[in-house]
Every structure is written in C-alpha cells, then in structure tokens.
Design a protein around this motif. Structure first.
Motif, PDB file in Angstrom:
ATOM      1  N   SER A 178      -2.548   6.951   9.189  1.00 47.58           N
ATOM      2  CA  SER A 178      -2.970   6.482   7.871  1.00 47.58           C
ATOM      3  C   SER A 178      -4.383   5.927   7.997  1.00 47.58           C
ATOM      4  O   SER A 178      -4.630   5.051   8.824  1.00 47.58           O
ATOM      5  CB  SER A 178      -2.040   5.393   7.358  1.00 47.58           C
ATOM      6  OG  SER A 178      -0.733   5.895   7.229  1.00 47.58           O
ATOM      7  N   ILE A 179      -5.275   6.442   7.190  1.00 52.68           N
ATOM      8  CA  ILE A 179      -6.657   5.990   7.220  1.00 52.68           C
ATOM      9  C   ILE A 179      -6.876   5.083   6.013  1.00 52.68           C
ATOM     10  O   ILE A 179      -6.828   5.518   4.869  1.00 52.68           O
ATOM     11  CB  ILE A 179      -7.640   7.177   7.209  1.00 52.68           C
ATOM     12  CG1 ILE A 179      -7.336   8.088   8.397  1.00 52.68           C
ATOM     13  CG2 ILE A 179      -9.072   6.684   7.235  1.00 52.68           C
ATOM     14  CD1 ILE A 179      -8.086   9.390   8.383  1.00 52.68           C
ATOM     15  N   LEU A 180      -7.074   3.799   6.299  1.00 49.65           N
ATOM     16  CA  LEU A 180      -7.228   2.796   5.251  1.00 49.65           C
ATOM     17  C   LEU A 180      -8.659   2.753   4.734  1.00 49.65           C
ATOM     18  O   LEU A 180      -9.597   3.149   5.430  1.00 49.65           O
ATOM     19  CB  LEU A 180      -6.849   1.426   5.801  1.00 49.65           C
ATOM     20  CG  LEU A 180      -5.412   1.293   6.292  1.00 49.65           C
ATOM     21  CD1 LEU A 180      -5.226  -0.023   7.011  1.00 49.65           C
ATOM     22  CD2 LEU A 180      -4.453   1.423   5.142  1.00 49.65           C
ATOM     23  N   PRO A 181      -8.859   2.242   3.517  1.00 50.59           N
ATOM     24  CA  PRO A 181     -10.205   2.077   2.988  1.00 50.59           C
ATOM     25  C   PRO A 181     -11.053   1.167   3.883  1.00 50.59           C
ATOM     26  O   PRO A 181     -10.544   0.218   4.494  1.00 50.59           O
ATOM     27  CB  PRO A 181      -9.986   1.445   1.611  1.00 50.59           C
ATOM     28  CG  PRO A 181      -8.607   1.869   1.227  1.00 50.59           C
ATOM     29  CD  PRO A 181      -7.843   1.895   2.517  1.00 50.59           C
ATOM     30  N   THR A 182     -12.322   1.443   3.941  1.00 50.47           N
ATOM     31  CA  THR A 182     -13.257   0.726   4.804  1.00 50.47           C
ATOM     32  C   THR A 182     -13.254  -0.774   4.519  1.00 50.47           C
ATOM     33  O   THR A 182     -13.207  -1.583   5.445  1.00 50.47           O
ATOM     34  CB  THR A 182     -14.669   1.302   4.640  1.00 50.47           C
ATOM     35  OG1 THR A 182     -14.612   2.711   4.913  1.00 50.47           O
ATOM     36  CG2 THR A 182     -15.650   0.653   5.571  1.00 50.47           C
ATOM     37  N   LEU A 183     -13.318  -1.175   3.256  1.00 53.24           N
ATOM     38  CA  LEU A 183     -13.351  -2.603   2.922  1.00 53.24           C
ATOM     39  C   LEU A 183     -12.093  -3.318   3.388  1.00 53.24           C
ATOM     40  O   LEU A 183     -12.150  -4.462   3.839  1.00 53.24           O
ATOM     41  CB  LEU A 183     -13.540  -2.814   1.423  1.00 53.24           C
ATOM     42  CG  LEU A 183     -14.911  -2.485   0.873  1.00 53.24           C
ATOM     43  CD1 LEU A 183     -14.947  -2.730  -0.626  1.00 53.24           C
ATOM     44  CD2 LEU A 183     -15.983  -3.305   1.568  1.00 53.24           C
ATOM     45  N   LEU A 184     -10.958  -2.648   3.307  1.00 50.66           N
ATOM     46  CA  LEU A 184      -9.726  -3.268   3.766  1.00 50.66           C
ATOM     47  C   LEU A 184      -9.739  -3.440   5.281  1.00 50.66           C
ATOM     48  O   LEU A 184      -9.262  -4.444   5.803  1.00 50.66           O
ATOM     49  CB  LEU A 184      -8.511  -2.448   3.335  1.00 50.66           C
ATOM     50  CG  LEU A 184      -7.165  -3.127   3.542  1.00 50.66           C
ATOM     51  CD1 LEU A 184      -7.074  -4.417   2.741  1.00 50.66           C
ATOM     52  CD2 LEU A 184      -6.044  -2.198   3.160  1.00 50.66           C
ATOM     53  N   LYS A 185     -10.324  -2.484   5.997  1.00 44.10           N
ATOM     54  CA  LYS A 185     -10.431  -2.608   7.458  1.00 44.10           C
ATOM     55  C   LYS A 185     -11.312  -3.798   7.836  1.00 44.10           C
ATOM     56  O   LYS A 185     -10.986  -4.548   8.765  1.00 44.10           O
ATOM     57  CB  LYS A 185     -11.003  -1.334   8.061  1.00 44.10           C
ATOM     58  CG  LYS A 185     -10.053  -0.158   8.013  1.00 44.10           C
ATOM     59  CD  LYS A 185     -10.718   1.045   8.636  1.00 44.10           C
ATOM     60  CE  LYS A 185     -10.048   2.322   8.231  1.00 44.10           C
ATOM     61  NZ  LYS A 185     -10.747   3.496   8.740  1.00 44.10           N
ATOM     62  N   VAL A 186     -12.403  -3.984   7.117  1.00 46.17           N
ATOM     63  CA  VAL A 186     -13.272  -5.131   7.391  1.00 46.17           C
ATOM     64  C   VAL A 186     -12.513  -6.420   7.096  1.00 46.17           C
ATOM     65  O   VAL A 186     -12.536  -7.369   7.887  1.00 46.17           O
ATOM     66  CB  VAL A 186     -14.582  -5.059   6.570  1.00 46.17           C
ATOM     67  CG1 VAL A 186     -15.406  -6.323   6.767  1.00 46.17           C
ATOM     68  CG2 VAL A 186     -15.391  -3.832   6.952  1.00 46.17           C
ATOM     69  N   TYR A 187     -11.819  -6.465   5.962  1.00 40.72           N
ATOM     70  CA  TYR A 187     -11.046  -7.658   5.608  1.00 40.72           C
ATOM     71  C   TYR A 187      -9.979  -7.951   6.663  1.00 40.72           C
ATOM     72  O   TYR A 187      -9.774  -9.105   7.043  1.00 40.72           O
ATOM     73  CB  TYR A 187     -10.406  -7.491   4.233  1.00 40.72           C
ATOM     74  CG  TYR A 187      -9.596  -8.681   3.799  1.00 40.72           C
ATOM     75  CD1 TYR A 187     -10.202  -9.919   3.592  1.00 40.72           C
ATOM     76  CD2 TYR A 187      -8.234  -8.586   3.608  1.00 40.72           C
ATOM     77  CE1 TYR A 187      -9.453 -11.030   3.208  1.00 40.72           C
ATOM     78  CE2 TYR A 187      -7.478  -9.678   3.217  1.00 40.72           C
ATOM     79  CZ  TYR A 187      -8.103 -10.898   3.021  1.00 40.72           C
ATOM     80  OH  TYR A 187      -7.359 -11.987   2.649  1.00 40.72           O
ATOM     81  N   GLU A 188      -9.306  -6.919   7.150  1.00 45.31           N
ATOM     82  CA  GLU A 188      -8.296  -7.120   8.187  1.00 45.31           C
ATOM     83  C   GLU A 188      -8.903  -7.724   9.448  1.00 45.31           C
ATOM     84  O   GLU A 188      -8.287  -8.576  10.091  1.00 45.31           O
ATOM     85  CB  GLU A 188      -7.602  -5.803   8.520  1.00 45.31           C
ATOM     86  CG  GLU A 188      -6.645  -5.342   7.452  1.00 45.31           C
ATOM     87  CD  GLU A 188      -6.011  -4.006   7.760  1.00 45.31           C
ATOM     88  OE1 GLU A 188      -6.482  -3.298   8.683  1.00 45.31           O
ATOM     89  OE2 GLU A 188      -5.040  -3.655   7.086  1.00 45.31           O
TER      90      GLU A 188
END
Length: 108
Positions: free
Chosen positions: A78-88
């Motif tokens: 699963s490839i998550l949105p970039t902004l969500l990856k930064v937030y994580e």
C-alpha cells in the motif's frame, strides 16, 4: 519537521501525487514547513485527518515470475500519500522522544 522530511527518502508517491522533490526543495522550505506544522499540530490535537489522505494506492505483485499466480503467491503493498508519510514520521519522532524522556524505553 525537517528531520521527518529528511527521513522519508524518495519513495513512490501516493494518490496525492505529491513528489518528494517538492517537499524537499529548499526554495520554499520555510513556507511549506510552517504550513505543514500548523496542519500537523491540528491533527495531533484531535482534528480529523482528511479522508483523501487515508486512501492508499494498492499494488499487487507476484512472488514469482508467473503471470497468473496462486492466491498464496501474491504480495501487496500500500502506497500512502506523501503528506501522510511525513506526518507519520513526525508522530513517530514525537512519541519516541516522549517515551524516551519518560524512561519507558532506552534510546537505540
């Protein structure tokens, strides 16, 4: 925030199609980090994360080279949105720092 941006690398973009090169670009870094900090702090304090950031691009791969693999020979990512990856990454850093400060775990 800068540490989180540095940690994300250059991975595949999610449904937001926001490339990491845009986030990592120095030209508008201050403006971007300021806006993201405000948004991330709202999410951290209980505001809902937008639904479009919770959707992932799911890719299916065969574990071997067959064109029609059996169910057990399929691997998904699963490839998550970039902004969500930064937030994580930001959340991970905050939680790790807090847990370490409280001596619940030792830093590794």
């Amino acid at each position: 925030m800068d540490a989180a941006i540095r940690k994300i690398g250059n991975k595949a973009t999610g449904l937001d199609e926001l490339g990491y090169s845009i986030i990592k670009a120095e030209a508008h870094r201050h403006t971007l980090v300021t806006k993201l900090c405000r948004r991330f702090n709202k999410w951290w304090n209980g505001y809902n994360i937008p639904c479009y950031l919770k959707n992932a691009r799911v890719m299916v791969f065969s574990k071997d080279a067959t064109t029609t693999p059996q169910v057990g020979d399929i691997r998904t990512i699963s490839i998550l949105p970039t902004l969500l990856k930064v937030y994580e990454k930001v959340v991970n850093t905050r939680l790790t720092d807090k847990i370490t400060d409280l001596s619940l775990i030792s830093p590794t």
